[in-house]
Structures are given as structure tokens and as C-alpha cells.
Motif scaffolding. Sequence first.
Motif: not given
Length: 192
Positions: A79-91
Motif C-alpha cells: 500500500i502506498r499513497d498517491e506519491d508512492g510513499d508509505l501512507p500516513s496513519f490517517l490514510s
Amino acid sequence: KDRFAAMFVDGIFLYSFYWILMPVHRYIVYGEAAGPVPAAGISGLIFHGVFLLVALLWFLIPELAFGASLGKFLCHLTIRDEDGDLPSFLSVLIRNLLRPIDILLFPLFIVAALMEWTEWHRRIGDVLARTIVLKKLAERKRSNTYSLDTLASASGRVIAFIIDFILLTSFVFGIALILTPNDPLSGMLIVV
């Protein structure tokens, strides 16, 4: 198919935990492990509340720490955020709190259609959490040479499907025949 396989693996573990937690809960509350699932009243709310909390943590903790639940890890997904980083806790929290909605809408093919039509094949929880699920590709040599000797024929695949269907149907009906409402604990153990 990889996401459904990952959800199936996670579901097997959660299903097993549900049936292990149930006799433990019954023993603590009623003093006996045998009996039906506590579905009503305060006992049912507590039991299912604890199970839902464990199910949320089952996905939340490993997705925060490693970017994948156990099922996703085994299916080589992350799972990644839209930028390719690990997602935040809130996401991660948003995508997992919306998982029940996705599960409830799946039989209506709304989630499957959404996953097909959206960019990056995202479910409702992923769209609102702004996350994506990616396949981790391994570096390996692939041979693209196939011959008719190595490909399965249509008739062979149909015969294999019929055999698998007969075996699965026999197994399911066999299990159904040995379940009895008179002894619910043994029935639950047989199903698990």
C-alpha cells in the motif's frame, strides 16, 4: 485477482480467530464454552465489538509498519499513497474504517465496477484515503516461448473444472451432512 486473494488470506485468519474467540468469550461470560454465537444483548455487542477491533488492528498495524497486511504480503502487494510513499496513519485508518462498506457493496458489484473504472483500480476506501495498492514485481527471467504442447486445451480445462466442481460439491455436502443443531460446538469446530 491478487487483491481478492490477499483479502481471502486475511479473511481466513480472521474467520479462524472469530471461531476461536467465540468459545473463549462464552466461557468467560457464561462459564461454558459450548453454545451458540452470542449475537444479541450486551454480550453480543461486546463479543462483536472486540472482534471488529481485532479485525481493524489486523489490517491497521501491519499496513502502518510494513505497508501490507499478511495477505497482501503473501500476494506481493503493498500500500502506498498517491506519491508512492508509505501512507500516513490517517490514510491507513480511513481505508480500513471504510472496508466494511466495500464488503457490503461488493455483492452488488458496485465495488468491483469502481475498481475497474477508477484510475489505479481503487476501492472506495482507497479513493477517500488517497492510497493505491501496488504489485511488487520480482526480477526474474521469463520465457515467452510457448508451444501448443505446453498450453492447456479448452476441453482439458473444462474437464478439470468439472472434476474440481464435483469434488468441491461433494466436500461441502459432506460437511453439511455431519453438522447438527443439537451439538453447535462440534459443528463450529468442524466448519473451522
